[in-house]
Design a protein around this motif. Structure first.
Motif, PDB file in Angstrom:
ATOM      1  N   ALA A   1     -80.920 -10.690  18.968  1.00 55.65           N
ATOM      2  CA  ALA A   1     -80.114  -9.511  19.314  1.00 55.65           C
ATOM      3  C   ALA A   1     -80.869  -8.199  19.165  1.00 55.65           C
ATOM      4  N   GLY A   2     -82.090  -8.246  18.666  1.00 54.50           N
ATOM      5  CA  GLY A   2     -82.847  -7.020  18.464  1.00 54.50           C
ATOM      6  C   GLY A   2     -83.140  -6.262  19.740  1.00 54.50           C
ATOM      7  N   GLY A   3     -83.321  -7.002  20.834  1.00 51.70           N
ATOM      8  CA  GLY A   3     -83.599  -6.346  22.110  1.00 51.70           C
ATOM      9  C   GLY A   3     -82.437  -5.505  22.589  1.00 51.70           C
ATOM     10  N   VAL A   4     -81.253  -6.113  22.611  1.00 57.11           N
ATOM     11  CA  VAL A   4     -80.093  -5.364  23.094  1.00 57.11           C
ATOM     12  C   VAL A   4     -79.697  -4.282  22.096  1.00 57.11           C
ATOM     13  N   ALA A   5     -79.924  -4.529  20.803  1.00 54.13           N
ATOM     14  CA  ALA A   5     -79.620  -3.497  19.808  1.00 54.13           C
ATOM     15  C   ALA A   5     -80.471  -2.256  20.053  1.00 54.13           C
ATOM     16  N   THR A   6     -81.754  -2.459  20.332  1.00 56.47           N
ATOM     17  CA  THR A   6     -82.635  -1.323  20.580  1.00 56.47           C
ATOM     18  C   THR A   6     -82.355  -0.691  21.935  1.00 56.47           C
ATOM     19  N   SER A   7     -81.877  -1.484  22.879  1.00 59.07           N
ATOM     20  CA  SER A   7     -81.420  -0.911  24.150  1.00 59.07           C
ATOM     21  C   SER A   7     -80.258   0.048  23.907  1.00 59.07           C
ATOM     22  N   ALA A   8     -79.355  -0.351  23.010  1.00 64.35           N
ATOM     23  CA  ALA A   8     -78.234   0.530  22.680  1.00 64.35           C
ATOM     24  C   ALA A   8     -78.731   1.785  21.962  1.00 64.35           C
ATOM     25  N   LEU A   9     -79.787   1.654  21.163  1.00 62.68           N
ATOM     26  CA  LEU A   9     -80.383   2.837  20.530  1.00 62.68           C
ATOM     27  C   LEU A   9     -81.032   3.737  21.590  1.00 62.68           C
ATOM     28  N   GLU A  10     -81.571   3.132  22.637  1.00 56.88           N
ATOM     29  CA  GLU A  10     -82.097   3.914  23.758  1.00 56.88           C
ATOM     30  C   GLU A  10     -80.968   4.683  24.444  1.00 56.88           C
ATOM     31  N   MET A  11     -79.825   4.043  24.611  1.00 58.96           N
ATOM     32  CA  MET A  11     -78.661   4.718  25.194  1.00 58.96           C
ATOM     33  C   MET A  11     -78.271   5.927  24.347  1.00 58.96           C
ATOM     34  N   SER A  12     -78.288   5.755  23.025  1.00 60.45           N
ATOM     35  CA  SER A  12     -77.931   6.855  22.127  1.00 60.45           C
ATOM     36  C   SER A  12     -78.906   8.022  22.271  1.00 60.45           C
ATOM     37  N   GLN A  13     -80.189   7.705  22.353  1.00 62.28           N
ATOM     38  CA  GLN A  13     -81.189   8.761  22.519  1.00 62.28           C
ATOM     39  C   GLN A  13     -81.010   9.485  23.852  1.00 62.28           C
TER      40      GLN A  13
ATOM     41  N   ARG B   1     -80.262  13.365  24.412  1.00 60.33           N
ATOM     42  CA  ARG B   1     -81.487  14.000  24.926  1.00 60.33           C
ATOM     43  C   ARG B   1     -82.531  14.139  23.806  1.00 60.33           C
ATOM     44  N   LEU B   2     -82.682  13.032  23.048  1.00 59.37           N
ATOM     45  CA  LEU B   2     -83.632  12.993  21.935  1.00 59.37           C
ATOM     46  C   LEU B   2     -84.588  11.824  22.109  1.00 59.37           C
ATOM     47  N   GLU B   3     -85.709  11.888  21.397  1.00 62.19           N
ATOM     48  CA  GLU B   3     -86.623  10.750  21.343  1.00 62.19           C
ATOM     49  C   GLU B   3     -87.012  10.518  19.899  1.00 62.19           C
ATOM     50  N   TRP B   4     -86.603   9.358  19.353  1.00 67.58           N
ATOM     51  CA  TRP B   4     -86.914   9.030  17.971  1.00 67.58           C
ATOM     52  C   TRP B   4     -88.322   8.446  17.869  1.00 67.58           C
ATOM     53  N   THR B   5     -88.929   8.537  16.700  1.00 66.20           N
ATOM     54  CA  THR B   5     -90.257   7.970  16.491  1.00 66.20           C
ATOM     55  C   THR B   5     -90.170   6.439  16.456  1.00 66.20           C
ATOM     56  N   PHE B   6     -91.317   5.805  16.631  1.00 66.64           N
ATOM     57  CA  PHE B   6     -91.381   4.340  16.533  1.00 66.64           C
ATOM     58  C   PHE B   6     -90.842   3.888  15.188  1.00 66.64           C
ATOM     59  N   GLU B   7     -91.259   4.560  14.137  1.00 69.22           N
ATOM     60  CA  GLU B   7     -90.847   4.171  12.786  1.00 69.22           C
ATOM     61  C   GLU B   7     -89.345   4.293  12.593  1.00 69.22           C
ATOM     62  N   GLU B   8     -88.743   5.343  13.171  1.00 69.27           N
ATOM     63  CA  GLU B   8     -87.286   5.511  13.063  1.00 69.27           C
ATOM     64  C   GLU B   8     -86.554   4.376  13.761  1.00 69.27           C
ATOM     65  N   VAL B   9     -86.980   4.046  14.972  1.00 70.09           N
ATOM     66  CA  VAL B   9     -86.312   2.983  15.729  1.00 70.09           C
ATOM     67  C   VAL B   9     -86.518   1.638  15.036  1.00 70.09           C
ATOM     68  N   ASP B  10     -87.740   1.372  14.590  1.00 71.87           N
ATOM     69  CA  ASP B  10     -88.037   0.099  13.934  1.00 71.87           C
ATOM     70  C   ASP B  10     -87.228  -0.054  12.644  1.00 71.87           C
ATOM     71  N   ALA B  11     -87.070   1.022  11.909  1.00 72.02           N
ATOM     72  CA  ALA B  11     -86.279   0.971  10.667  1.00 72.02           C
ATOM     73  C   ALA B  11     -84.808   0.672  10.977  1.00 72.02           C
ATOM     74  N   LYS B  12     -84.283   1.294  12.043  1.00 67.29           N
ATOM     75  CA  LYS B  12     -82.899   1.030  12.444  1.00 67.29           C
ATOM     76  C   LYS B  12     -82.750  -0.424  12.893  1.00 67.29           C
ATOM     77  N   LEU B  13     -83.756  -0.928  13.633  1.00 67.25           N
ATOM     78  CA  LEU B  13     -83.734  -2.322  14.078  1.00 67.25           C
ATOM     79  C   LEU B  13     -83.722  -3.272  12.887  1.00 67.25           C
ATOM     80  N   ASP B  14     -84.579  -3.040  11.922  1.00 64.70           N
ATOM     81  CA  ASP B  14     -84.640  -3.882  10.723  1.00 64.70           C
ATOM     82  C   ASP B  14     -83.283  -3.884  10.014  1.00 64.70           C
ATOM     83  N   SER B  15     -82.682  -2.712   9.892  1.00 68.21           N
ATOM     84  CA  SER B  15     -81.380  -2.595   9.231  1.00 68.21           C
ATOM     85  C   SER B  15     -80.297  -3.356   9.998  1.00 68.21           C
ATOM     86  N   ILE B  16     -80.320  -3.244  11.342  1.00 69.30           N
ATOM     87  CA  ILE B  16     -79.332  -3.945  12.169  1.00 69.30           C
ATOM     88  C   ILE B  16     -79.484  -5.460  12.023  1.00 69.30           C
TER      89      ILE B  16
END
Length: 444
Positions: free
Chosen positions: A370-382, A386-401
């Protein structure tokens, strides 16, 4: 099988003849949620299961395009919008000759529960075409994608249905489709995910499914007193999911010795070199047999089964029904004690039952990948912000999810007396969230 499950399954087979993958996906979910239905008769009374089993919308359309020889080709396109009780439809597009309505429905049905598990507000859908991008020029792929999107754009939108990539649909295909959508609709919105960095894409999206698989499997191993460190791992596939699962597993001390493609597999006892696999698959778009030219100590095996190779942990990351009961028995006999599903439904129902009967840890696809679709949803949020999160921010959110997903599977399995059965736990946790939303919103 309980009488109510048999009734639902018989009805599905009657209403959807010949769609064997869809039948398989439904059977697995129904068997898991039977105790939930017994404990919550309101779900039965409200027809929750009958409504879940019938897509809200099925779209099938013609896709005409012209090849480089000037010959008109015609493919078939699909989008199944399965359930939007908790959010807009979300699910990938698959371009592969094997695609037909039954494949898309199985994937869309799985997506309902997978998306529910992510903790994010996204519903389930899936789409694709029987078009094969392999062997096609960039110009042919572009013309196909433009024709495909010319029709699909009528049914999708940033708050309605947000497709992503899947087998046969990578950054190139997403780019061509997004360009066509933007031209037709004159909108720069987050209607597709998996976009390029610099025009709406998210950092870490490429790595997300493979990394997420390892994060989930890490938690499953940890809960059972084990870890990746020093373990021998076999991975099927050599695409996006397999590459980044290999990379992340190695970072935790695992020794990945096998990757594969549809023609065969390579064994590298020194550990798979991810950079070589990426060069072959992402740059050269060649067969995995080329690996031995760069790594002469490796062995290439044409045909055969990767599951004949001895391992501690198996990560099927290629396609559905990759591991049947025979392969499951071979894995167990060779000492495999954990399976993390990186592909969608890579184990047959018989294989899963055998694994569970032998006490093998199974991380089911709808949770583990489910990590792929979870990060896709994080892309939708960004995109929305109109924001772009760092790799580390997205990866940390993915790990938490992914950690939260494992926790939900674990707790649900314990709640219904099936401790350690994460397959049932995933189905139950995913189902209950959607069922409660459907119950609250009335008969629609």
């Amino acid at each position: 099988m309980s009488s109510i499950v048999k009734k639902y399954l018989d009805d599905v087979k009657k209403r959807n003849p010949g769609e064997v993958e869809f039948h398989q996906a439904v059977e697995e979910v129904l068997e898991s949620i039977a105790p939930v239905l017994e404990k919550n008769p309101q779900y039965v009374e409200a027809g929750i299961v009958e409504r879940l089993l019938e897509p809200e919308r099925q779209i099938m359309f013609r896709v005409p395009w012209v090849d480089d020889k000037g010959v008109v080709q015609v493919n078939r396109g699909f989008r199944v919008q399965f359930n939007s009780a908790i959010g807009p439809y979300k699910g990938g597009l698959r371009f592969h000759p094997s695609v037909y309505l039954g494949i898309i429905k199985f994937l869309g049905f799985e997506q309902i529960f997978k998306n529910s598990l992510t903790t994010l507000p996204i519903g389930g859908g899936k789409g694709g075409s029987d078009f094969d991008p392999k062997g096609k020029s960039d110009a042919e792929v572009m013309r196909f994608c433009q024709s495909f999107m010319t029709e699909l754009c009528k049914y999708i939108g940033a708050d309605t249905d947000v497709p992503a990539g899947d087998i046969g649909v990578g950054g190139r295909e997403i780019g061509f489709m997004y360009g066509q959508y933007r031209k037709i609709r004159n909108e720069f919105v987050g209607v597709l995910t998996g976009k390029g960095i610099g025009w709406g894409g998210s950092l870490a999206r490429t790595e997300a499914t493979g990394y997420g698989l390892i994060y989930f499997t890490r938690e499953m191993l940890k809960a059972n007193g084990k870890s990746f460190d020093g373990q021998r791992v076999v991975i099927s596939g050599s695409g996006n999911v397999a590459i980044y699962a290999c990379q992340k597993a190695q970072s935790y001390g695992a020794k990945v010795v096998v990757v594969s493609d549809s023609n065969g597999y390579v064994i590298d006892e020194d550990g798979i070199d991810v950079a070589t696999v990426k060069e072959i698959k992402e740059v050269q778009r060649a067969r995995i047999s080329e690996y031995v030219k760069a790594r002469p100590n490796a062995t290439y095996v044409a045909g055969g089964s990767v599951w004949d190779v001895k391992c501690d942990i198996a990560l099927p990351c290629s396609t559905q029904n990759d591991i049947n009961e025979e392969s499951a028995k071979k894995l167990v006999a060779n000492g495999c004690y954990a399976v993390g599903e990186g592909a969608n439904m890579p184990c047959t129902n018989e294989a899963v039952k055998y694994f569970l009967s032998k006490g093998i840890l199974v991380g089911p696809a709808k949770a583990a990948n489910a990590g792929g679709v979870a990060t896709s949803a994080l892309e939708m949020s960004q995109n929305s912000q109109r924001l772009e999160w760092t790799f580390e921010e997205v990866d940390a959110k993915l790990d938490s999810i992914m950690t939260s997903i494992f926790k939900a599977c674990d707790e649900s399995s314990k709640e219904f007396g099936m401790t350690g059965n994460y397959v049932a736990g995933a189905n139950i946790a995913g189902f209950q969230k959607v069922a409660k939303a459907m119950l609250a919103q009335g008969i629609i």
